[in-house]
Design an enzyme around this catalytic site. Sequence first.
Site, PDB file in Angstrom:
ATOM      1  N   CYS A  79       0.698  -1.326  -0.146  1.00 18.46           N
ATOM      2  CA  CYS A  79       0.001   0.143   0.260  1.00 18.46           C
ATOM      3  C   CYS A  79       1.018   1.235  -0.615  1.00 18.46           C
ATOM      4  O   CYS A  79       1.489   1.346  -0.582  1.00 18.46           O
ATOM      5  CB  CYS A  79      -0.918  -0.177   1.268  1.00 18.46           C
ATOM      6  SG  CYS A  79      -1.934   1.374   0.827  1.00 18.46           S
ATOM      7  N   HIS A 201      -3.203  -5.371  -0.516  1.00 18.83           N
ATOM      8  CA  HIS A 201      -3.069  -5.860   0.825  1.00 18.83           C
ATOM      9  C   HIS A 201      -3.029  -7.530   1.323  1.00 18.83           C
ATOM     10  O   HIS A 201      -3.846  -7.785   1.655  1.00 18.83           O
ATOM     11  CB  HIS A 201      -4.026  -5.698   2.688  1.00 18.83           C
ATOM     12  CG  HIS A 201      -3.845  -3.740   2.585  1.00 18.83           C
ATOM     13  ND1 HIS A 201      -2.861  -3.625   3.664  1.00 18.83           N
ATOM     14  CD2 HIS A 201      -4.766  -2.668   1.956  1.00 18.83           C
ATOM     15  CE1 HIS A 201      -3.105  -1.831   3.631  1.00 18.83           C
ATOM     16  NE2 HIS A 201      -3.642  -1.563   2.426  1.00 18.83           N
ATOM     17  N   GLU A 203      -1.967  -9.038   3.442  1.00 11.50           N
ATOM     18  CA  GLU A 203      -2.126  -9.774   5.037  1.00 11.50           C
ATOM     19  C   GLU A 203      -3.458  -9.404   5.046  1.00 11.50           C
ATOM     20  O   GLU A 203      -3.828 -10.403   6.389  1.00 11.50           O
ATOM     21  CB  GLU A 203      -1.408  -8.759   5.846  1.00 11.50           C
ATOM     22  CG  GLU A 203      -1.968  -7.179   6.017  1.00 11.50           C
ATOM     23  CD  GLU A 203      -1.385  -5.914   4.960  1.00 11.50           C
ATOM     24  OE1 GLU A 203      -2.440  -5.460   5.372  1.00 11.50           O
ATOM     25  OE2 GLU A 203      -1.543  -7.111   3.856  1.00 11.50           O
TER      26      GLU A 203
END
Length: 222
Positions: A79, A201, A203
């Site tokens: 990001c 993202h 994660e």
Amino acid sequence: MIGIVDYNAGNIRSVEHALEYLKVPFVLSKDPRELEKADKIIVPGDGDAAYAMEELKKTGFDSFLKDKAAAGTPILGICIGAQIVFDWSEEGDTPCLSLIPGKIRRFSSIWKERQPTDEEKARTAMLEGGLKIPHMGWNDVAFCNGGTRLCEGIDDHSDFYFVHSYVIQPEDPSVIKGYSDYGCMVPAIVEKDNITVFQFHPEKSGEKGLRILRNFAEGSNA
């Protein structure tokens, strides 16, 4: 050992949780001296480019990342951590790290320069308020230019989770390894030598995102 750069720029805890789930050893630090021995680096981040760069300079992580990049250390950016590796961001007119040539621009700036066809206007309602900023939520990513080793085991056009208002614009289009469509082509994965960055993202993207982090931990993206 993976080093996570902690520069007060959000989403760090979610990256920690993901690596803990994968049982990947890591060191998280606000001090670049504590990450000197890391053989891989993750630069996470949410928020504002100007603030991110201010924090990197304040802590000395700006020169640390430049040195690690020059030494060939694998670096993964997420990001804002993906955007600040380029030369400049339109967000706050911010000079960035210049690890990969390119700029970061607002969606609105790019949309205004395009002359969409009638079909595109009908499909996306582009420039008519049909697309909201930030680009937030799940979107599919198409691999291109040979993809990246970090996406091995992941199907083309898999969905990943995005939250951003600015768009990566590399000088060399061949470094784009994956893209999405949001009123324009959105580079979602960019890789040059030992640096791989993800606009989405990993994660927060379920099993496929975890696969990216596992691939990074288990090998080299150099």
